[in-house]
Scaffold this motif. Structure first.
Motif, PDB file in Angstrom:
ATOM      1  N   TYR A  62      49.793  36.703  17.961  1.00 10.74           N
ATOM      2  CA  TYR A  62      50.801  37.696  18.369  1.00 10.74           C
ATOM      3  C   TYR A  62      52.162  37.314  17.774  1.00 10.74           C
ATOM      4  O   TYR A  62      52.883  38.160  17.246  1.00 10.74           O
ATOM      5  CB  TYR A  62      50.938  37.731  19.893  1.00 10.74           C
ATOM      6  CG  TYR A  62      49.774  38.313  20.674  1.00 10.74           C
ATOM      7  CD1 TYR A  62      49.063  39.413  20.219  1.00 10.74           C
ATOM      8  CD2 TYR A  62      49.420  37.781  21.912  1.00 10.74           C
ATOM      9  CE1 TYR A  62      48.027  39.960  20.968  1.00 10.74           C
ATOM     10  CE2 TYR A  62      48.392  38.316  22.667  1.00 10.74           C
ATOM     11  CZ  TYR A  62      47.697  39.400  22.188  1.00 10.74           C
ATOM     12  OH  TYR A  62      46.679  39.935  22.946  1.00 10.74           O
TER      13      TYR A  62
ATOM     14  N   ASP B  65      56.121  38.750  25.482  1.00  9.04           N
ATOM     15  CA  ASP B  65      55.646  37.368  25.611  1.00  9.04           C
ATOM     16  C   ASP B  65      55.799  36.846  27.039  1.00  9.04           C
ATOM     17  O   ASP B  65      56.714  36.078  27.333  1.00  9.04           O
ATOM     18  CB  ASP B  65      56.444  36.496  24.611  1.00  9.04           C
ATOM     19  CG  ASP B  65      55.908  35.087  24.534  1.00  9.04           C
ATOM     20  OD1 ASP B  65      54.752  34.855  24.939  1.00  9.04           O
ATOM     21  OD2 ASP B  65      56.647  34.198  24.057  1.00  9.04           O
TER      22      ASP B  65
ATOM     23  N   ARG C 262      47.968  33.794  21.407  1.00 10.51           N
ATOM     24  CA  ARG C 262      49.433  33.788  21.413  1.00 10.51           C
ATOM     25  C   ARG C 262      50.009  33.575  20.018  1.00 10.51           C
ATOM     26  O   ARG C 262      50.939  34.275  19.609  1.00 10.51           O
ATOM     27  CB  ARG C 262      49.962  32.746  22.402  1.00 10.51           C
ATOM     28  CG  ARG C 262      51.445  32.938  22.650  1.00 10.51           C
ATOM     29  CD  ARG C 262      51.954  32.284  23.900  1.00 10.51           C
ATOM     30  NE  ARG C 262      53.404  32.411  23.910  1.00 10.51           N
ATOM     31  CZ  ARG C 262      54.207  31.577  23.298  1.00 10.51           C
ATOM     32  NH1 ARG C 262      53.731  30.533  22.658  1.00 10.51           N
ATOM     33  NH2 ARG C 262      55.518  31.787  23.305  1.00 10.51           N
TER      34      ARG C 262
END
Ligand code: S3P
Length: 173
Positions: free
Chosen positions: A136, A98, A133
């Protein structure tokens, strides 16, 4: 067989970290991008240009099925879209790298950006980054903000024992 699955945005360092983990844990790496490049004998930029993104996504789906057939524990180095579009949780324990978009842009030089067709426009990259994002995050068991020695240790302590356990069961059965 459950694998150690690395996901994250383009250029977040999945391939570099995969080889670090591969050396540390003595496990082979399966790269979804490398598999497609090898099967089609074409670089990714050319696949996007000549055959289109939809075709590439179908290739990723085909590679997903291949991974389901692997008999030994692997580190799966996923292309940025693979970790978003495919149901990666079915492949094993998912680790999300990340990094912020700024960090990613700093990591990738011009040449590396050019290899990635979706990196062509800044607005497009920002849009995809924002869109992906959450996906994920939803799929991941572990979130790493750095790929240093501590990250290797965390995987080694938390995920590796579980993954190795299944191999013991398998060879014992
Ligand atoms: C893509 C990421 C790339 C590659 C292709 C598409 C994406 O892999 O699969 O250019 O959709 O995010 P990397 O994440 O290794 O750059």
């Amino acid at each position: 067989m459950k694998h150690l699955v690395l996901i994250g945005f383009m250029g977040s360092g999945k391939s570099t970290f995969s080889s670090i983990l591969s050396q540390a844990f003595r496990l082979p790496v399966f790269s979804t991008d490398a598999e497609i490049i090898q099967d089609l004998q074409m670089p990714i930029s050319q696949i996007f240009e000549v055959l289109g993104e939809d075709f590439f996504r179908k290739e990723e789906a085909r590679v997903f099925e291949k991974i389901l057939q692997l008999k030994h524990l692997h580190i799966i180095d996923c292309g940025g879209g693979f970790g978003f579009y495919q149901d990666v949780g079915r492949l094993g324990e998912v680790v999300f790298l990340d990094l912020s978009l700024d960090e990613i842009v700093q990591r990738l030089g011009q040449e590396e950006r050019e290899k990635r067709p979706l990196f062509s426009s800044k607005q497009e990259v920002q849009r995809i980054f924002a869109e992906r994002r959450e996906g994920y995050l939803k799929n991941s068991r572990m979130i790493l903000r750095k790929t240093n020695q501590d990250a290797v240790m965390e995987i080694s302590d938390v995920l590796l024992p579980e993954l190795l356990q299944q191999c013991k069961h398998k060879s014992g059965s």
